[in-house]
Write a protein that holds these residues in place. Structure first.
Motif, PDB file in Angstrom:
ATOM      1  N   ILE A 158       0.838  -1.201   0.000  1.00 46.52           N
ATOM      2  CA  ILE A 158       0.000   0.000   0.000  1.00 46.52           C
ATOM      3  C   ILE A 158       0.877   1.256   0.000  1.00 46.52           C
ATOM      4  O   ILE A 158       1.766   1.393   0.838  1.00 46.52           O
ATOM      5  CB  ILE A 158      -0.940   0.035   1.225  1.00 46.52           C
ATOM      6  N   ALA A 159       0.588   2.151  -0.947  1.00 46.08           N
ATOM      7  CA  ALA A 159       1.261   3.451  -0.977  1.00 46.08           C
ATOM      8  C   ALA A 159       0.325   4.481  -0.356  1.00 46.08           C
ATOM      9  O   ALA A 159      -0.857   4.536  -0.693  1.00 46.08           O
ATOM     10  CB  ALA A 159       1.593   3.850  -2.411  1.00 46.08           C
ATOM     11  N   ILE A 160       0.864   5.264   0.569  1.00 46.36           N
ATOM     12  CA  ILE A 160       0.082   6.300   1.236  1.00 46.36           C
ATOM     13  C   ILE A 160       0.586   7.656   0.744  1.00 46.36           C
ATOM     14  O   ILE A 160       1.735   8.023   0.991  1.00 46.36           O
ATOM     15  CB  ILE A 160       0.214   6.196   2.771  1.00 46.36           C
ATOM     16  N   LEU A 161      -0.289   8.377   0.030  1.00 44.67           N
ATOM     17  CA  LEU A 161       0.078   9.677  -0.526  1.00 44.67           C
ATOM     18  C   LEU A 161      -0.566  10.803   0.278  1.00 44.67           C
ATOM     19  O   LEU A 161      -1.621  10.614   0.874  1.00 44.67           O
ATOM     20  CB  LEU A 161      -0.370   9.781  -1.987  1.00 44.67           C
ATOM     21  N   LYS A 162       0.094  11.949   0.273  1.00 47.05           N
ATOM     22  CA  LYS A 162      -0.426  13.140   0.925  1.00 47.05           C
ATOM     23  C   LYS A 162      -0.459  14.255  -0.109  1.00 47.05           C
ATOM     24  O   LYS A 162       0.478  14.406  -0.879  1.00 47.05           O
ATOM     25  CB  LYS A 162       0.515  13.533   2.073  1.00 47.05           C
ATOM     26  N   THR A 209      -7.361  15.172  -9.824  1.00 46.10           N
ATOM     27  CA  THR A 209      -5.892  15.226  -9.839  1.00 46.10           C
ATOM     28  C   THR A 209      -5.312  14.141  -8.935  1.00 46.10           C
ATOM     29  O   THR A 209      -4.352  13.462  -9.305  1.00 46.10           O
ATOM     30  CB  THR A 209      -5.398  16.623  -9.380  1.00 46.10           C
ATOM     31  N   LYS A 210      -5.897  13.965  -7.773  1.00 51.06           N
ATOM     32  CA  LYS A 210      -5.453  12.927  -6.838  1.00 51.06           C
ATOM     33  C   LYS A 210      -5.583  11.548  -7.471  1.00 51.06           C
ATOM     34  O   LYS A 210      -4.667  10.722  -7.389  1.00 51.06           O
ATOM     35  CB  LYS A 210      -6.269  12.974  -5.542  1.00 51.06           C
ATOM     36  N   GLY A 221      -6.328   1.221  -7.481  1.00 48.00           N
ATOM     37  CA  GLY A 221      -5.892  -0.157  -7.271  1.00 48.00           C
ATOM     38  C   GLY A 221      -6.881  -0.955  -6.443  1.00 48.00           C
ATOM     39  O   GLY A 221      -8.054  -0.599  -6.317  1.00 48.00           O
ATOM     40  N   GLU A 222      -6.368  -2.030  -5.867  1.00 50.96           N
ATOM     41  CA  GLU A 222      -7.196  -2.923  -5.040  1.00 50.96           C
ATOM     42  C   GLU A 222      -7.736  -2.148  -3.841  1.00 50.96           C
ATOM     43  O   GLU A 222      -6.990  -1.417  -3.183  1.00 50.96           O
ATOM     44  CB  GLU A 222      -6.332  -4.098  -4.570  1.00 50.96           C
ATOM     45  N   LYS A 223      -9.017  -2.318  -3.549  1.00 51.98           N
ATOM     46  CA  LYS A 223      -9.620  -1.572  -2.440  1.00 51.98           C
ATOM     47  C   LYS A 223      -9.467  -2.361  -1.139  1.00 51.98           C
ATOM     48  O   LYS A 223     -10.365  -3.086  -0.727  1.00 51.98           O
ATOM     49  CB  LYS A 223     -11.090  -1.263  -2.725  1.00 51.98           C
ATOM     50  N   ARG A 235      -3.141   6.737  -9.934  1.00 51.88           N
ATOM     51  CA  ARG A 235      -3.053   5.742 -11.021  1.00 51.88           C
ATOM     52  C   ARG A 235      -1.664   5.732 -11.653  1.00 51.88           C
ATOM     53  O   ARG A 235      -1.128   4.668 -11.965  1.00 51.88           O
ATOM     54  CB  ARG A 235      -4.124   6.019 -12.073  1.00 51.88           C
ATOM     55  N   THR A 236      -1.078   6.907 -11.801  1.00 60.32           N
ATOM     56  CA  THR A 236       0.285   7.002 -12.341  1.00 60.32           C
ATOM     57  C   THR A 236       1.273   6.334 -11.393  1.00 60.32           C
ATOM     58  O   THR A 236       2.159   5.589 -11.821  1.00 60.32           O
ATOM     59  CB  THR A 236       0.680   8.487 -12.563  1.00 60.32           C
TER      60      THR A 236
END
Length: 171
Positions: free
Chosen positions: A5-9, A18-19, A57-59, A24-25
């Motif tokens: 899991i990637a956690i973005l801020k 935009t998020k 991605g996968e939820k 997705r990128t």
């Protein structure tokens, strides 16, 4: 990135579209990542649980994370965990192992244990050194205790660690 899991801020005024596009990128460019979430709230409450929102991605919010020859499963929305403390856990485990006596059963109390990264890291080191010990892993968060119990089993340290769902001030 925690496990898969990637956690973005994002800055507060970032548009939802935009998020989603950035998530997705990120997913396309990082093959080991299967889920991208946004951190929407800081740690809060007595249990210090963060809030995340699914972006791509996968939820799922459950991940598998590895460090220091240990494996941990946990839900990033129900438990507190910081991969930044990996080196500290290794240092503490080594120090505790040095203090443990060869022929006596050492007793160790870990309060606020969460998903049990400290108890498991310590137990694995003690097991390697063939030292006897009993580690009491105390955690208030019921979900964290369930993951801790699972993690103790996965890491094969049941003979060393007991997980209890209690408030540390009552121990």
């Amino acid at each position: 990135v925690v496990g898969q899991i990637a956690i973005l801020k994002f800055p507060k005024k970032t548009l939802w579209l935009t998020k989603k596009l950035k998530a997705r990128t990120f997913l396309k460019n990082h093959k080991q990542v299967s889920t991208v979430v946004e951190k929407v709230e800081k740690f809060s409450g007595d249990l210090r649980i963060p809030k995340h929102k699914h972006l791509a991605g996968e939820k799922t919010f459950v991940t598998k994370y590895r460090e220091n020859d240990c494996e941990f499963y946990f839900d990033i929305n129900k438990t507190y965990f910081s991969p930044r403390l990996s080196n500290e856990r290794k240092i503490i485990a080594n120090e505790v192992t040095k203090l443990a006596k060869k022929n006596t059963k050492t007793k160790i109390l870990v309060c606020f244990a969460g998903i049990a990264p400290y108890p498991i890291a310590i137990a694995k080191q003690l097991k390697k050194q063939k030292k006897k010990a009993h580690i009491l892993s105390v955690e208030l968060n019921k979900d964290a205790c369930e993951f801790a119990t699972r993690n103790v089993h996965i890491n094969k340290v049941e003979d060393y660690v007991t997980v209890v769902n209690l408030d540390a001030k009552n121990v």
